[in-house]
Design a protein around this motif. Structure first.
Motif, PDB file in Angstrom:
ATOM      1  N   ALA A   1      22.737  16.368  56.819  1.00 47.55           N
ATOM      2  CA  ALA A   1      23.661  16.239  57.964  1.00 47.55           C
ATOM      3  C   ALA A   1      24.791  17.246  57.880  1.00 47.55           C
ATOM      4  O   ALA A   1      25.943  16.948  58.140  1.00 47.55           O
ATOM      5  CB  ALA A   1      24.206  14.809  58.034  1.00 47.55           C
ATOM      6  N   GLY A   2      24.451  18.485  57.481  1.00 42.10           N
ATOM      7  CA  GLY A   2      25.411  19.576  57.559  1.00 42.10           C
ATOM      8  C   GLY A   2      25.534  20.024  59.011  1.00 42.10           C
ATOM      9  O   GLY A   2      25.003  19.368  59.919  1.00 42.10           O
TER      10      GLY A   2
ATOM     11  N   ALA B   1      30.925  22.435  55.887  1.00 41.74           N
ATOM     12  CA  ALA B   1      32.076  22.459  56.794  1.00 41.74           C
ATOM     13  C   ALA B   1      33.109  21.389  56.447  1.00 41.74           C
ATOM     14  O   ALA B   1      34.280  21.532  56.779  1.00 41.74           O
ATOM     15  CB  ALA B   1      31.610  22.280  58.238  1.00 41.74           C
TER      16      ALA B   1
ATOM     17  N   GLY C   1      30.619  25.323  46.707  1.00 39.70           N
ATOM     18  CA  GLY C   1      30.310  26.217  47.825  1.00 39.70           C
ATOM     19  C   GLY C   1      29.084  27.065  47.533  1.00 39.70           C
ATOM     20  O   GLY C   1      29.159  28.083  46.841  1.00 39.70           O
TER      21      GLY C   1
ATOM     22  N   GLY D   1      21.853  20.334  60.552  1.00 42.09           N
ATOM     23  CA  GLY D   1      21.100  19.086  60.664  1.00 42.09           C
ATOM     24  C   GLY D   1      21.753  18.112  61.630  1.00 42.09           C
ATOM     25  O   GLY D   1      21.069  17.454  62.427  1.00 42.09           O
TER      26      GLY D   1
ATOM     27  N   ARG E   1      21.050  27.520  56.935  1.00 44.84           N
ATOM     28  CA  ARG E   1      21.171  28.729  56.121  1.00 44.84           C
ATOM     29  C   ARG E   1      19.900  29.081  55.341  1.00 44.84           C
ATOM     30  O   ARG E   1      19.814  30.140  54.738  1.00 44.84           O
ATOM     31  CB  ARG E   1      22.367  28.602  55.171  1.00 44.84           C
ATOM     32  CG  ARG E   1      22.309  27.430  54.200  1.00 44.84           C
ATOM     33  CD  ARG E   1      23.586  27.361  53.364  1.00 44.84           C
ATOM     34  NE  ARG E   1      23.721  26.118  52.653  1.00 44.84           N
ATOM     35  CZ  ARG E   1      23.194  25.856  51.445  1.00 44.84           C
ATOM     36  NH1 ARG E   1      22.496  26.762  50.824  1.00 44.84           N
ATOM     37  NH2 ARG E   1      23.387  24.678  50.876  1.00 44.84           N
TER      38      ARG E   1
ATOM     39  N   ASN F   1      39.467  30.373  50.011  1.00 45.78           N
ATOM     40  CA  ASN F   1      38.020  30.606  49.980  1.00 45.78           C
ATOM     41  C   ASN F   1      37.684  31.492  48.779  1.00 45.78           C
ATOM     42  O   ASN F   1      37.253  32.624  48.923  1.00 45.78           O
ATOM     43  CB  ASN F   1      37.606  31.248  51.307  1.00 45.78           C
ATOM     44  CG  ASN F   1      36.105  31.382  51.433  1.00 45.78           C
ATOM     45  OD1 ASN F   1      35.360  31.060  50.516  1.00 45.78           O
ATOM     46  ND2 ASN F   1      35.658  31.887  52.577  1.00 45.78           N
TER      47      ASN F   1
ATOM     48  N   TRP G   1      44.060  26.800  52.724  1.00 45.90           N
ATOM     49  CA  TRP G   1      42.762  26.730  52.019  1.00 45.90           C
ATOM     50  C   TRP G   1      42.469  28.079  51.406  1.00 45.90           C
ATOM     51  O   TRP G   1      42.863  29.129  51.939  1.00 45.90           O
ATOM     52  CB  TRP G   1      41.635  26.237  52.917  1.00 45.90           C
ATOM     53  CG  TRP G   1      41.072  27.152  53.963  1.00 45.90           C
ATOM     54  CD1 TRP G   1      41.658  27.547  55.127  1.00 45.90           C
ATOM     55  CD2 TRP G   1      39.760  27.768  53.959  1.00 45.90           C
ATOM     56  NE1 TRP G   1      40.812  28.347  55.850  1.00 45.90           N
ATOM     57  CE2 TRP G   1      39.638  28.505  55.160  1.00 45.90           C
ATOM     58  CE3 TRP G   1      38.680  27.757  53.076  1.00 45.90           C
ATOM     59  CZ2 TRP G   1      38.484  29.220  55.487  1.00 45.90           C
ATOM     60  CZ3 TRP G   1      37.532  28.476  53.404  1.00 45.90           C
ATOM     61  CH2 TRP G   1      37.449  29.195  54.596  1.00 45.90           C
TER      62      TRP G   1
END
Ligand SMILES: Cc1cc2nc3c(=O)[nH]c(=O)nc-3n(C[C@H](O)[C@H](O)[C@H](O)COP(=O)(O)OP(=O)(O)OC[C@H]3O[C@@H](n4cnc5c(N)ncnc54)[C@H](O)[C@@H]3O)c2cc1C
Length: 455
Positions: A29-30, A60, A326, A33, A380, A273, A271
């Motif tokens: 469920a990303g 996400a 990640g 999905g 991805r 990254n 944030w």
């Protein structure tokens, strides 16, 4: 036992309870999905969505990747519409999305100073200042809430805490999937399967061809109590001094993109990254454990340096690392068509394009494994080579793939045909009807002199 138990399937000597019987099961469920599940349900399918974690959103939300990008082609033409637009609208209603208004999407220093620390820049352009474009900074918890709202509204049967472990197959067809839960193994029977795992877990279990890819991994994190106004004022009034400090900060973290900190919709919270950690296999337990130790050490080094040296960061504290490591790339499907780096960089248009991202086009065939009639992938891990995936894997294009996959399974079920026999024109038509851009009308900068036709 709270789970509804319809009957059992037999696997070797084990009797596995069937907890759902549906048209479509979506695994993962990303962003991809989730969009696939909602799209399939809205097109009339009964849908079960399986997710290993308690939250929805994948990278996400759990990965705290907090800017939606690769949404625009040149000239600020927005190419990821449909479910992506809906998501942004829902986030906005929660005060959890920030993006530049159309009139601010310009290329000048004034807009650069206003928007670059939100991540709303065209980072594919080497020029300075980089153009300000439509990109959306968002809050990860709001992403989880919106995901749940959409699943509920669409009538999707959600099963979290369920780790996909195997497929049920009869002949060349998948008849269902098995998940591992605290109550043991559970089966979901389905006519169509969408693999949204990001790592091709379902495809591999079903025998699909794939290649092993790899890219840097990152323990994304957030800092709180940052005076972002002060940090920006210092950066813009002392550019040379800031650059020097920024270089040192990068050394402390050990690898980062152009901007190692970005603003979020929550005041005082940024944030990060980073760090970039190469050489790790996102599927290996040993590698992930080592990366966890390494990432946490590096982020604390950066925090110590920033507190000591960077105006605005004096009182910064560690809010926390993302729940999920990640992972950018692992296994990639090698399906009916494999998208190449040249396809992406030349902006090659395909007759069977069903979705797009930035300035590139995604053919329907690149979502389909060879030899399996009722499996489609979205996300991805689609059928692409490693270099091409690095430039075509951002959140909005993955959501658009999901939306197209949801349409495709509904059409296959309606026609009682294999996914590969679904007419791509019918997918394009339905995508347009749902407000999405399927990429059937190529933009002026597309490579259309020698289109790769669908077979
Ligand atoms: C560090 C980092 C920074 C990035 N920066 C950006 C950025 O700034 N902007 C941007 O747009 N994109 C960015 N990306 C890319 C983007 O986040 C991903 O490519 C995108 O989230 C892929 O979506 P997906 O749905 O295919 O996969 P994922 O987001 O990985 O979701 C896969 C889902 O499947 C679930 N799952 C996996 N295996 C199983 C299983 N066996 N059983 C049940 N569930 C399972 C997972 O828990 C997850 O929920 C970044 C990625 C990373 C790692």
């Amino acid at each position: 036992m709270s789970d509804r138990q319809l009957d059992f399937v037999q696997s070797n000597s084990e009797k596995i309870p069937v907890v759902a019987d549906c048209d479509v099961v979506v695994v993962g469920a990303g962003p991809a999905g989730h969009s696939a599940a909602v799209s399939a349900a809205r097109n009339g399918c009964s849908v079960t969505l399986l997710e290993r974690y308690h939250h929805l959103g994948g990278m996400a939300s759990g990965g705290m990747v907090l800017v939606l990008d690769d949404m625009v082609n040149e000239g600020n033409e927005i190419v990821t519409t449909g479910v992506v637009d809906e998501f942004v609208e829902r986030l906005e209603k929660l005060d959890a999305a920030v993006y530049p208004p159309r009139e601010d999407c310009q290329t000048n220093w004034e807009m650069w100073q206003k928007w670059s620390r939100w991540g709303c820049i065209d980072f594919h352009k080497a020029m300075m200042p980089q153009p300000i474009i439509h990109a959306v900074a968002f809050d990860p918890d709001a992403w989880k809430r919106v995901s749940l709202d959409m699943v509920k509204d669409a009538g999707v049967n959600l099963r979290t805490h369920s780790w996909f472990s195997d497929v049920l197959m009869e002949g060349g067809k998948i008849t269902g999937v098995i998940s591992q839960t605290k109550l043991g193994r559970q089966a979901i029977r389905a006519k169509m399967v969408i693999d949204g795992t990001g790592d091709l877990d379902v495809g591999v279990a079903a025998g699909a061809d794939y290649t092993d890819g790899q890219f840097i991994v990152t323990t994304v994190f957030r800092l709180c109590d940052v005076d972002t106004d002060k940090a920006e004022a210092f950066e813009y009034s002392n550019p040379e001094e800031y650059k020097k400090l920024d270089r040192q900060a990068r050394r402390a973290i050990g690898g980062a993109w152009g901007m190692w900190w970005l603003k979020t919709p929550l005041p005082g919270i940024v944030w990060c990254n980073c760090p970039h950690m190469p050489g790790y296999d996102g599927l290996s337990v040993e590698d992930m454990v080592t990366a966890e130790f390494e990432g946490r050490e590096r982020m604390m080094n950066l925090l110590a340096f920033a507190r000591e040296n960077i105006p605005g960061f004096e009182n910064a504290r560690m809010l926390g690392a993302a729940e999920q490591m990640g992972i950018r790339q692992t296994r990639l499907l090698q399906g009916e068509y494999v998208v190449s780096k040249n396809d992406v960089t030349s902006r090659r248009y395909f007759e069977d394009t069903v979705c797009r991202g930035r300035d590139y086009y995604t053919p329907y065939r690149s979502l389909l494994p060879k030899g399996i009639d009722n499996l489609i992938v979205a996300g991805r891990h689609y059928s692409v080579d490693s270099d091409a995936q690095k430039m075509s894997r951002e959140i909005p294009p993955c959501m658009s793939q999901g939306e197209a996959a949801g349409v495709a399974v509904s059409l296959a079920l309606q026609g009682d045909i294999a996914l590969r026999d679904v007419d791509h024109k019918a997918i394009q038509k339905q995508m347009r009807a749902q407000g999405a851009d399927p990429g059937d009308a190529p933009s002026p900068n597309a490579l259309i002199e020698s289109p790769v036709a669908a077979e």
